[in-house]
Design a protein around this motif. Sequence first.
Motif, PDB file in Angstrom:
ATOM      1  N   VAL A  45       0.877  -1.171   0.000  1.00 45.19           N
ATOM      2  CA  VAL A  45       0.000   0.000   0.000  1.00 45.19           C
ATOM      3  C   VAL A  45       0.915   1.222   0.000  1.00 45.19           C
ATOM      4  O   VAL A  45       1.943   1.228   0.680  1.00 45.19           O
ATOM      5  CB  VAL A  45      -0.964  -0.008   1.211  1.00 45.19           C
ATOM      6  N   VAL A  52       5.454   4.562   1.799  1.00 46.57           N
ATOM      7  CA  VAL A  52       4.904   3.301   2.280  1.00 46.57           C
ATOM      8  C   VAL A  52       4.566   3.308   3.763  1.00 46.57           C
ATOM      9  O   VAL A  52       4.127   2.293   4.286  1.00 46.57           O
ATOM     10  CB  VAL A  52       5.835   2.110   1.965  1.00 46.57           C
ATOM     11  N   ALA A  85      12.772  -8.632   8.112  1.00 49.51           N
ATOM     12  CA  ALA A  85      12.723  -8.516   9.577  1.00 49.51           C
ATOM     13  C   ALA A  85      12.460  -7.077  10.034  1.00 49.51           C
ATOM     14  O   ALA A  85      11.839  -6.853  11.073  1.00 49.51           O
ATOM     15  CB  ALA A  85      14.038  -9.016  10.165  1.00 49.51           C
ATOM     16  N   ARG A  86      12.902  -6.083   9.258  1.00 50.17           N
ATOM     17  CA  ARG A  86      12.693  -4.693   9.694  1.00 50.17           C
ATOM     18  C   ARG A  86      11.202  -4.359   9.699  1.00 50.17           C
ATOM     19  O   ARG A  86      10.730  -3.605  10.545  1.00 50.17           O
ATOM     20  CB  ARG A  86      13.472  -3.732   8.790  1.00 50.17           C
ATOM     21  N   THR A  87      10.480  -4.915   8.757  1.00 51.87           N
ATOM     22  CA  THR A  87       9.020  -4.712   8.736  1.00 51.87           C
ATOM     23  C   THR A  87       8.391  -5.314   9.986  1.00 51.87           C
ATOM     24  O   THR A  87       7.523  -4.694  10.629  1.00 51.87           O
ATOM     25  CB  THR A  87       8.427  -5.349   7.462  1.00 51.87           C
ATOM     26  N   ARG A  89       9.808  -5.739  12.868  1.00 48.92           N
ATOM     27  CA  ARG A  89      10.175  -4.907  14.030  1.00 48.92           C
ATOM     28  C   ARG A  89       9.420  -3.579  13.998  1.00 48.92           C
ATOM     29  O   ARG A  89       8.878  -3.133  15.011  1.00 48.92           O
ATOM     30  CB  ARG A  89      11.692  -4.658  14.041  1.00 48.92           C
ATOM     31  N   GLU A  91       6.667  -2.638  12.407  1.00 44.95           N
ATOM     32  CA  GLU A  91       5.199  -2.620  12.350  1.00 44.95           C
ATOM     33  C   GLU A  91       4.563  -3.418  13.463  1.00 44.95           C
ATOM     34  O   GLU A  91       3.340  -3.606  13.455  1.00 44.95           O
ATOM     35  CB  GLU A  91       4.737  -3.189  11.005  1.00 44.95           C
ATOM     36  N   THR A 105      15.939 -12.789   7.787  1.00 43.71           N
ATOM     37  CA  THR A 105      16.773 -11.984   8.683  1.00 43.71           C
ATOM     38  C   THR A 105      18.205 -12.499   8.668  1.00 43.71           C
ATOM     39  O   THR A 105      18.421 -13.699   8.522  1.00 43.71           O
ATOM     40  CB  THR A 105      16.225 -12.016  10.128  1.00 43.71           C
ATOM     41  N   THR A 106      19.149 -11.585   8.815  1.00 45.45           N
ATOM     42  CA  THR A 106      20.543 -11.997   9.026  1.00 45.45           C
ATOM     43  C   THR A 106      20.846 -11.957  10.514  1.00 45.45           C
ATOM     44  O   THR A 106      21.524 -12.822  11.046  1.00 45.45           O
ATOM     45  CB  THR A 106      21.517 -11.034   8.287  1.00 45.45           C
ATOM     46  N   SER A 107      20.303 -10.936  11.195  1.00 43.05           N
ATOM     47  CA  SER A 107      20.606 -10.763  12.625  1.00 43.05           C
ATOM     48  C   SER A 107      19.847 -11.749  13.517  1.00 43.05           C
ATOM     49  O   SER A 107      20.330 -12.120  14.583  1.00 43.05           O
ATOM     50  CB  SER A 107      20.221  -9.344  13.064  1.00 43.05           C
ATOM     51  N   ALA A 157      21.623 -12.789   2.051  1.00 41.53           N
ATOM     52  CA  ALA A 157      21.376 -13.895   1.120  1.00 41.53           C
ATOM     53  C   ALA A 157      20.916 -13.348  -0.225  1.00 41.53           C
ATOM     54  O   ALA A 157      20.435 -12.212  -0.310  1.00 41.53           O
ATOM     55  CB  ALA A 157      20.291 -14.797   1.706  1.00 41.53           C
ATOM     56  N   GLU A 177       5.174  -9.112   1.270  1.00 42.56           N
ATOM     57  CA  GLU A 177       4.498  -7.891   1.744  1.00 42.56           C
ATOM     58  C   GLU A 177       5.511  -6.837   2.177  1.00 42.56           C
ATOM     59  O   GLU A 177       5.189  -5.964   2.988  1.00 42.56           O
ATOM     60  CB  GLU A 177       3.537  -8.255   2.889  1.00 42.56           C
ATOM     61  N   GLY A 179       9.510  -5.357   3.433  1.00 45.72           N
ATOM     62  CA  GLY A 179       9.477  -3.967   3.024  1.00 45.72           C
ATOM     63  C   GLY A 179      10.138  -3.711   1.675  1.00 45.72           C
ATOM     64  O   GLY A 179      10.481  -4.649   0.948  1.00 45.72           O
ATOM     65  N   GLY A 181      13.045  -2.921   0.883  1.00 42.31           N
ATOM     66  CA  GLY A 181      14.375  -3.520   0.685  1.00 42.31           C
ATOM     67  C   GLY A 181      14.250  -4.925   0.144  1.00 42.31           C
ATOM     68  O   GLY A 181      14.840  -5.271  -0.904  1.00 42.31           O
TER      69      GLY A 181
HETATM   70  N1  NAP Z   1       3.313   0.173   2.724  1.00 40.57           N
HETATM   71  C1  NAP Z   1       3.552  -1.116   2.776  1.00 40.57           C
HETATM   72  O1  NAP Z   1       2.835  -1.897   2.118  1.00 40.57           O
HETATM   73  C2  NAP Z   1       4.693  -1.633   3.627  1.00 40.57           C
HETATM   74  C3  NAP Z   1       4.915  -3.001   3.647  1.00 40.57           C
HETATM   75  C4  NAP Z   1       5.981  -3.489   4.420  1.00 40.57           C
HETATM   76  C5  NAP Z   1       6.795  -2.619   5.103  1.00 40.57           C
HETATM   77  N2  NAP Z   1       6.553  -1.296   5.072  1.00 40.57           N
HETATM   78  C6  NAP Z   1       7.468  -0.364   5.782  1.00 40.57           C
HETATM   79  O2  NAP Z   1       8.761  -0.574   5.238  1.00 40.57           O
HETATM   80  C7  NAP Z   1       9.752  -0.352   6.246  1.00 40.57           C
HETATM   81  C8  NAP Z   1      10.677  -1.551   6.330  1.00 40.57           C
HETATM   82  O3  NAP Z   1      11.188  -1.826   5.046  1.00 40.57           O
HETATM   83  P1  NAP Z   1      12.769  -1.999   4.802  1.00 40.57           P
HETATM   84  O4  NAP Z   1      12.920  -2.083   3.336  1.00 40.57           O
HETATM   85  O5  NAP Z   1      13.501  -0.943   5.545  1.00 40.57           O
HETATM   86  O6  NAP Z   1      13.101  -3.375   5.495  1.00 40.57           O
HETATM   87  P2  NAP Z   1      12.581  -4.879   5.207  1.00 40.57           P
HETATM   88  O7  NAP Z   1      12.786  -5.253   3.786  1.00 40.57           O
HETATM   89  O8  NAP Z   1      11.250  -5.091   5.812  1.00 40.57           O
HETATM   90  O9  NAP Z   1      13.607  -5.685   6.135  1.00 40.57           O
HETATM   91  C9  NAP Z   1      14.981  -5.571   5.936  1.00 40.57           C
HETATM   92  C10 NAP Z   1      15.608  -6.601   6.829  1.00 40.57           C
HETATM   93  O10 NAP Z   1      15.246  -7.912   6.390  1.00 40.57           O
HETATM   94  C11 NAP Z   1      16.351  -8.776   6.446  1.00 40.57           C
HETATM   95  N3  NAP Z   1      16.770  -9.022   5.081  1.00 40.57           N
HETATM   96  C12 NAP Z   1      16.388  -8.362   3.965  1.00 40.57           C
HETATM   97  N4  NAP Z   1      17.002  -8.866   2.890  1.00 40.57           N
HETATM   98  C13 NAP Z   1      17.761  -9.881   3.355  1.00 40.57           C
HETATM   99  C14 NAP Z   1      18.647 -10.795   2.713  1.00 40.57           C
HETATM  100  N5  NAP Z   1      18.861 -10.709   1.395  1.00 40.57           N
HETATM  101  N6  NAP Z   1      19.300 -11.711   3.460  1.00 40.57           N
HETATM  102  C15 NAP Z   1      19.068 -11.783   4.803  1.00 40.57           C
HETATM  103  N7  NAP Z   1      18.263 -10.925   5.483  1.00 40.57           N
HETATM  104  C16 NAP Z   1      17.625  -9.988   4.741  1.00 40.57           C
HETATM  105  C17 NAP Z   1      17.419  -8.023   7.233  1.00 40.57           C
HETATM  106  O11 NAP Z   1      17.072  -8.265   8.598  1.00 40.57           O
HETATM  107  P3  NAP Z   1      18.052  -8.089   9.860  1.00 40.57           P
HETATM  108  O12 NAP Z   1      18.214  -6.619  10.009  1.00 40.57           O
HETATM  109  O13 NAP Z   1      17.313  -8.712  10.989  1.00 40.57           O
HETATM  110  O14 NAP Z   1      19.307  -8.826   9.516  1.00 40.57           O
HETATM  111  C18 NAP Z   1      17.124  -6.589   6.817  1.00 40.57           C
HETATM  112  O15 NAP Z   1      17.627  -5.612   7.716  1.00 40.57           O
HETATM  113  C19 NAP Z   1       9.013  -0.144   7.537  1.00 40.57           C
HETATM  114  O16 NAP Z   1       8.965   1.245   7.773  1.00 40.57           O
HETATM  115  C20 NAP Z   1       7.606  -0.666   7.256  1.00 40.57           C
HETATM  116  O17 NAP Z   1       6.663   0.029   8.025  1.00 40.57           O
HETATM  117  C21 NAP Z   1       5.514  -0.779   4.340  1.00 40.57           C
END
Ligand code: NAP
Length: 243
Positions: A45, A52, A85-87, A89, A91, A105-107, A157, A177, A179, A181
């Motif tokens: 969304v 986002v 994992a950041r999503t 944490r 959300e 997650t890596t951590s 990964a 869903e 995030g 990243g």
């Molecule tokens: N509007 C929407 O539909 C929507 C949907 C989802 C999220 N969001 C928002 O998006 C934000 C989060 O998104 P983001 O992009 O910053 O983070 P994300 O993609 O949710 O999570 C990133 C984390 O996932 C793990 N990760 C990602 N790729 C990896 C890989 N290749 N190998 C191993 N671990 C991997 C790592 O976790 P570790 O740090 O634990 O190692 C990394 O720090 C939040 O603000 C959330 O509210 C919005």
Amino acid sequence: MILRRVHPAGAAEEVALDTESPGARDRLLEWYAPGDGERIRLNFVATLDGRVTGEDGTSGSLTAGADRMILGVIREHADVILVGARTVRAESYRLPRRTPLAIVTTSGDLTGHGFEPREGAPEVLVIAPETATDAVRRSLSGIRSTILPLPDRGEAATALEILGALRAHGAERIVCEGGPGLAGLLLAAGLVDEVCLTTVPRLGGSGIRLLADDDPAISRWAPRQLLLDDEGVQYARWTRRAG
Ligand SMILES: NC(=O)c1ccc[n+]([C@@H]2O[C@H](COP(=O)([O-])OP(=O)(O)OC[C@H]3O[C@@H](n4cnc5c(N)ncnc54)[C@H](OP(=O)(O)O)[C@@H]3O)[C@@H](O)[C@H]2O)c1
């Protein structure tokens, strides 16, 4: 709430759906059925300018109209919901009702999740290297979970490794869903078949953008379906254009 199917066009009685009417969910399940051989979907969304998160730093405050209902329908078409994992944490992510959740997650740190132990809830799948095992166990104490192992290379990964871990567990149809990243990683690897995007009629805010900013390659997508409700919320399905 009346949802109108603007694209593809059809007869009047086929394109307007009262989401409160009996059978509305079944109709939506048909409207969101994946095509033959399609396995990987993104579901997001966002605002008109691609943000986002809303004012509280979560996507929950952007959600409007029939978004939760459509989210549930898209989940029902999947074997697993994949999130970074950041999503989880950020959300305080909650356990989906029926479809299993997989977290990458890596951590291994999933502190801040909003999971509550629930009778009959599917176990949480955590895709993580062995080095993260203790942190995962600590963060998910009391929640049924299984770790799907990633290579212990000390770095993120690849998209194929993440999807491979899910496939080895028997999950083929995946909805990511976010995030941004994680979604960007799958897109850059050319593995996404469809993007489902709810657009809320808002501009601005402090949230991050739909896709991470690191100069993504251009890819082309074709409209497969566009729904519009009476509050101006748009729900689109975009499918990958061949070539
Ligand atoms: N509007 C929407 O539909 C929507 C949907 C989802 C999220 N969001 C928002 O998006 C934000 C989060 O998104 P983001 O992009 O910053 O983070 P994300 O993609 O949710 O999570 C990133 C984390 O996932 C793990 N990760 C990602 N790729 C990896 C890989 N290749 N190998 C191993 N671990 C991997 C790592 O976790 P570790 O740090 O634990 O190692 C990394 O720090 C939040 O603000 C959330 O509210 C919005």
